[in-house]
Design an enzyme around this catalytic site. Structure first.
Site, PDB file in Angstrom:
ATOM      1  N   ASN A   1      -9.942  21.580  26.815  1.00 48.92           N
ATOM      2  CA  ASN A   1     -10.625  22.917  25.850  1.00 48.92           C
ATOM      3  C   ASN A   1     -11.152  22.426  24.740  1.00 48.92           C
ATOM      4  OD1 ASN A   1      -9.561  25.063  27.226  1.00 48.92           O
ATOM      5  ND2 ASN A   1      -7.606  24.930  26.531  1.00 48.92           N
TER       6      ASN A   1
ATOM      7  N   CYS B   1      -5.949   4.009  16.546  1.00 47.01           N
ATOM      8  CA  CYS B   1      -7.682   4.154  16.398  1.00 47.01           C
ATOM      9  C   CYS B   1      -8.214   3.317  17.911  1.00 47.01           C
ATOM     10  CB  CYS B   1      -8.182   3.069  15.395  1.00 47.01           C
ATOM     11  SG  CYS B   1      -7.481   1.393  15.331  1.00 47.01           S
ATOM     12  N   SER B   2      -9.038   2.303  17.703  1.00 45.83           N
ATOM     13  CA  SER B   2      -9.362   1.654  19.220  1.00 45.83           C
ATOM     14  C   SER B   2      -8.424   0.765  19.705  1.00 45.83           C
ATOM     15  CB  SER B   2     -10.862   1.222  19.110  1.00 45.83           C
ATOM     16  OG  SER B   2     -11.602   1.901  18.522  1.00 45.83           O
TER      17      SER B   2
ATOM     18  N   LYS C   1      -6.375  -8.952  12.540  1.00 50.79           N
ATOM     19  CA  LYS C   1      -6.892  -9.988  12.994  1.00 50.79           C
ATOM     20  C   LYS C   1      -7.559 -10.782  11.684  1.00 50.79           C
ATOM     21  CE  LYS C   1      -9.728  -9.040  16.258  1.00 50.79           C
ATOM     22  NZ  LYS C   1     -10.633  -9.086  17.447  1.00 50.79           N
TER      23      LYS C   1
END
Lengths: 638, 543
Positions: A265, A353-354, A395
């Protein structure tokens, strides 16, 4: 060290960064194995750690010598002029080598020796104990348990060994979900709010190119939702900006049937009305940009603030153009959404997030900071960084560029987090136990590589490097100096400040001068309110203690002696002439007063420092031609 | 009283909204000659809300159904909303407020009726006469005298009765020099800097005109200044206009000192904004500060676009230049622009704060404002007739005094221990300069104040502010006398928007107020435990 060709160069000039009239100090430059040292003619020393050097530039030769510009990761910029080009070239080459190490083992931390024995070192490393921290949150409990799935880093290399997951999520579910998530970073608990029974969880994005449903991932999300008895729905917060999501839509719908419809949708632009049908998961997007946008934004900010003869107008249009404050606001807004979901709606939130180690760390840690006053103490803030940043695999080595690596991996994500915290301390001056100096000191050390905490990119790597045996932890050193980092206005008991509700109206975001111009002394206020209040506070405590001591002495005398002797004795001990009392008070005054005087002085406030000399150049300038012609005319008319 | 003719409706039922942080107030609204009253009834706290009509800057009315809404924008930048029952009542009240808030007459203004308990009329007016400052100068040097040549304001209508001039220049010469300067503002002493034996002077522009006229007495006067300072002293004329503007002024009769006519003096041009552009800058900044929804980019671009902080930077740098000339170059400084009543005073007063530790005390700062702004003839009534919300076209309005206060605030931020007064004092001065129950900021000059008998018929602001109960609000708890000059940084990174003023009502800084209270507590604890005397009575400047 084999990289050092010249260890000492004399007659080097250090230029004032902002001066337009090339004001400079002359001194001697030394190169050591770890530092660059400049000692000027007033014997003032400037130390620069090689690891702090972000960029060395050799500019074109001038008449006065060869300019060498060094930009540091702690935003110090120094501009030397070396008289002989050969010396300059040698230093330049040495610094290039020294500032970029190829191996972890060459970092400063592995040679730094603060003269502690092994047991002290170990105790230092045990100062922040995450097992204790989860206990403090009230875990494990009937809904959440410790999972041993990642004990050997088999499921996810970038997660810690100890992970908390919903009790009803079995190992196969976890394994299945981890295969569906980027880098195996499946949903796990980051913070548990005991009163609300709601959790902050974190993960990475679902894997792209995955075409089938992942039932296990679906189950894990349901399990997280069910682990919160107070609310039947939960939030999934994607911290990425929506416009970058296009490629991601295709994969997101694979989460499952439930989500499929809602997502389809949305992808079709039909809005959110169907969400009620799938009411146990609500999606929220907050637009925090990626590491590359942040890197170039900071770059622009520094370019603006570093330019000479900056006008107010250029400064503000530059601030706008850099977008840095906009990003800081976006991160803060995301954290506020997270905190509100838990406080107001009792809902658990899954943040991603990613890869789930940059923006996710920012939002989770900042959200917890808003919710839990413990994280606003000196010790609690260390725990927060250990938990949401270090253990969950932010990191550091890549983002801070500890080693000679891919410059595209470098990004000021953690700096941004510290700046968000600083903005909170500005808005709530009484809510934090620590002060700005604490934040600056931590920032200094994420780049310094002097301590082991921030070396490496994840826990597994740190264990392989045997950091706990070979390096020291930063935290005990900060705690040892904690007097420097106390906020004198801190009010630990204020109920009003239990949960922070910051106002993120645009006016509240300001350029953080003390961070980005930390070493540009002339730009700062010349008198420190913090120091003076700190001092007053200490004196108050000392004086109150003196009063108590004297009172208890009087009491002791009372108990011992009869009335007649007592009054005499009492008078003796209270009277200022009493020699014992006099010396003790005098001594205290002597130790306190000089410090006070030192604080009160207006250090470095002189017109020369402030570069009005540029405005005042005309005090010694020759008369402009216009005036002299006027002179002739005036003579003729009279 | 003619007020009654202007009041159309005695009272109405209304609800007052005072911004998001304050609860609404319901009660009976009433317009009197000087005030808007709202009485929520005896049980309520507070039982009376009061607004000085003079402080209303603009008024907006809307009616819908049988009720109306009046939005009042005040000169202290506060926005109030009144929801009133009855359309007629709304319109009548709006018209009454409009008429009463813009009355021009000075002697019917509220200060002439204000009689607070605990204050005696005429008190504190004698605090800062020119004689007093002269005594301070005379202790250091014999080169200056107090001249009463302007006793009847005939030389210069905007100067006080007595001014400090070089001893060797007689009153006749002063009269001639006055004729050569716009508005009669001949060069007078503004500040004597004892450590270097140099002086700060101020005046208006010389009336050289297109013919480049000269005036021997004016030239002698400036020669006498240099002769009175240490031998070989140089002088600098800081012109607050651009060289271009100064040249153009000749066409309208003004101009600048020609180099040949004033040997030893050198001109520097430091253009400062004034008049309408400054007022517009103020209006745009206040507009930007009223928008809580704008994006970060929009906010930064508006902050940039209004140029307010650029004006702050320019004013501070010029003052630093003047101060540096005196302290480091041992030079005498004359400051003037065109009229010498606006940017000139901005520069001379700021230079004194930078150099003179006494002017950074509570009493010294009051003396500075009295001497360098009020008696020096800054036309407060014209400049502060309207604030940033007024819809009328600005005629003479300009927030020069506000710009001064902002610069002082910046100094206070950079030297948080060196000013005896705090932000509260600066806010109070801003509020009172635009609308006040006290007479201190009334009129445009000493002459007008004499005609209106301001000194005998109104209370002085200083007596109001120096009451013990006001001190906690006005003083800086961390103050420690600092004998050195304070040189501020004027880099854009070091200047900040004065949130305490521009965002005072839109964005109340509650947590920082609590923190401020805590600072006070720590500071007073210190005094108590040390057993020293608390300093809540206003201290006089040391002789």
């Amino acid at each position: 060290m084999e990289h050092i060709r010249t260890t000492k160069v004399e007659q080097v000039k250090l230029l004032d960064r902002f001066s337009t009239s090339n004001k400079s100090l002359t001194g001697t430059l030394y190169l050591t194995a770890t530092h660059l040292l400049f000692i000027d003619s007033h014997q003032k020393e400037t130390w620069i750690l090689h690891h702090h050097i972000a960029l060395v530039e050799k500019l074109a030769l001038t008449t006065s010598g060869c300019p060498l510009v060094i930009q540091c990761k702690n935003f110090r910029i120094v501009h030397f002029i070396v008289p002989r080009e050969r010396d300059c070239h040698d230093i330049y080459n040495s610094l290039l080598q020294l500032s970029k190490q190829a191996k972890y083992e060459d970092l400063y931390a592995f040679s730094y020796n603060p003269k502690q024995n092994d047991s002290e070192r170990l105790r230092g490393w045990q100062l922040v104990d995450l097992t204790e921290e989860y206990k403090r949150m009230g875990l494990p409990n009937s809904n959440w348990q410790l999972s041993d799935a990642n004990r050997d880093y088999k499921i996810c290399e970038t997660y810690p060994r100890e992970l908390y997951v919903p009790r009803i999520a079995s190992k196969p579910i976890i394994v299945g979900s981890s295969k569906f998530r980027s880098k195996g970073r499946f949903p796990v608990l980051s913070y548990y709010h005991q009163n609300k029974e709601a959790a902050i969880c974190r993960c990475s994005q679902p894997l792209s190119g995955f075409s089938a449903r992942c039932l296990e991932d679906e189950h894990l999300l349901q399990a997280i939702s069910k682990a919160n008895p107070a609310n039947r729905y939960m939030y999934v917060m994607d911290t990425r900006p929506r416009h970058r999501m296009q490629s991601w839509w295709a994969t997101q719908k694979d989460i499952g049937r439930i989500i499929l419809n809602a997502m389809a949708n949305r992808a079709a632009g039909k809005g959110y009305e169907n969400e009620d049908n799938y009411s146990n998961i609500r999606f929220q997007f907050v637009g925090i940009e990626n590491i590359h946008v942040m890197r170039s934004s900071l770059q622009k900010l520094l370019e603006v603030s570093g330019s000479r003869g900056l006008s107010v107008s250029d400064f503000y249009s530059g601030l706008e153009g850099a977008g840095w404050l906009r990003h800081i606001k976006a991160v803060t807004d995301a954290a506020i959404f997270l905190a509100k979901a838990i406080m107001v709606e009792n809902a658990s939130v899954l943040v991603h997030c990613s890869d789930g180690w940059d923006r996710t760390s920012q939002v989770c840690s900042l959200g917890s900071l808003l919710l839990d006053p413990y994280y606003r103490t000196i010790r609690g803030f260390m725990v927060l960084i250990e938990k949401d940043w270090i253990s969950f695999g932010h990191k550091y080595s890549d983002r801070c560029g500890h080693l000679d690596g891919d410059p595209k991996e470098v990004s000021p994500v953690f700096t941004q987090f510290l700046e968000c915290v600083w903005h909170l301390t500005e808005q709530f001056p009484q809510a934090f136990e620590f002060n700005e100096a604490f934040l600056l000191q931590i920032h200094e050390h994420i780049h310094s590589c002097q301590f082991g905490n921030f070396i490496g990119n994840c826990q597994k790597e740190r264990e392989e490097l045997k950091l706990k045996e070979k390096t020291y932890s930063l935290w005990p050193f900060l705690l040892h100096d904690q007097k420097k980092y106390f906020n004198p206005l801190y009010s630990s008991t204020s109920q009003k400040l239990a949960v922070l509700e910051p106002n993120t109206v645009s006016f509240n975001f300001k350029f953080w001068r003390n961070m980005y111009h930390q070493f540009d002394r002339t730009l700062h206020p010349r008198q420190s309110v913090f120091n003076i209040i700190m001092n007053m506070n200490e004196q108050n405590k000392q004086l109150q203690k003196d009063v108590k001591d004297l009172e208890s002495q009087i009491k002791q005398h009372k108990n011992k002696q009869t009335d007649g002797v007592l009054t005499k004795e009492l008078l003796n001990s209270v009277r200022p002439e009493s020699p014992a009392l006099k010396t003790s008070l005098c001594l205290k005054e002597q130790t306190l007063l000089p410090v006070k005087d030192a604080l009160r002085t207006v250090e470095g406030s002189s017109p020369a420092d402030n570069r009005y000399s540029e405005y005042a150049d005309e005090f010694s300038k020759a008369e402009p031609a216009v005036v002299s012609s006027e002179y002739g005319v005036a003579r003729m008319t009279c | 009283m003619e007020f009654s003719e202007l009041i159309r409706t005695g009272q109405a039922q209304a609800e007052l909204l005072r911004g998001p942080e304050m609860p609404p107030l319901r009660g009976t609204l009433c317009v009197t000659g000087h005030h808007l009253l709202l009485s929520p009834g005896p049980q309520a706290t507070p039982d009376l809300w009061l607004l000085l009509l003079r402080s209303v800057d603009s008024i907006e009315k809307r009616v819908a159904g049988d009720a109306g809404t009046i939005t009042l924008r005040c000169k202290d930048l506060r926005v109030l909303q009144l929801d009133i029952e009855g359309v007629e009542a709304t319109l009548d009240i709006a018209r009454s407020i409009e008429a009463l808030s813009s009355l021009e007459s000075v002697i019917t203004s509220f200060p002439f009726f204000y009689r607070p308990k605990g204050l005696r009329l005429g008190e504190s007016w004698h605090f800062h006469p020119p004689e007093r400052y002269y005594k301070r100068v005379a202790r250091e040097t014999r080169a200056w005298r107090l001249s009463e040549a302007n006793e009847d304001f005939s030389l210069c209508p905007s100067y006080p009765r007595a001014v400090i001039v070089p001893r060797t220049v007689d009153d006749d010469a002063l009269a001639r020099s006055a004729r050569f300067r716009q508005g009669g503002r001949f060069p007078v002493l503004s500040y004597y800097h004892a450590p270097s034996g140099t002086v700060l002077l101020r005046s208006s522009q010389p009336l050289t005109g297109p013919q480049k006229r000269r005036c021997a007495e004016d030239e002698e006067l400036l020669q006498a200044v240099l002769a009175g300072a240490r031998p070989g002293a140089r002088g600098f004329i800081v012109d607050t206009r651009s060289a271009q503007a100064a040249k153009q002024a000749r066409m309208t009769g003004g101009g600048t000192e020609a180099k040949s006519a004033y040997p030893g003096w050198k001109r520097l041009h430091r253009p400062l904004e004034r008049g309408r552009p400054l007022q517009e800058s103020f209006v745009h900044l206040v507009e930007a500060c009223g928008d809580l929804e704008q994006s970060m980019d929009r906010w930064l671009s508006r902050l940039d676009g209004c140029h307010w902080l650029s004006h702050v930077k320019a004013a501070l740098s010029t003052a630093c230049l003047a101060a540096q000339g005196m302290e480091w170059e041992g030079a005498c400084i004359l400051v003037h622009g065109a009229e010498g009543t606006d940017s000139t005073l901005l520069v001379t007063s700021l230079a004194q704060l930078i150099l003179d530790p006494l002017s950074r005390t509570m009493a010294g700062f009051q003396e500075l404002i009295e001497r360098e702004w009020i008696q020096a003839g800054h036309p407060f009534q014209l400049r502060c007739a309207h604030s940033a919300f007024s819809h009328t076209r600005p005629k003479h309005e300009a927030p020069i005094f506000l710009l001064f206060l902002d610069c002082v605030w910046q100094l206070g931020r950079q030297f948080p221990l060196s000013l005896e007064f705090g932000e509260g004092m600066l806010l109070a001065l801003f509020d009172h300069s635009y609308a006040s129950p006290f007479g201190t900021f009334l009129c445009n000059s000493e002459k007008e104040r004499c005609l209106c008998e301001v000194r005998t018929r109104t209370h002085s602001l200083w007596s109001g502010l120096n009451q013990p109960k006001e001190q906690r609000k006005l003083r800086n708890p961390l103050y420690a006398p600092n004998p050195l000059a304070i040189w501020p940084s004027v880099e854009p990174q070091s200047l900040r928007l004065w949130q305490g003023l521009f965002l005072r009502w839109t964005h109340p800084p509650e947590p920082s107020e609590v923190a401020w209270e805590k600072v006070w507590q720590i500071a007073t604890d210190q005094e108590k435990t040390e057993g020293s005397q608390p300093t809540d009575s206003a201290s006089e400047p040391q002789p």
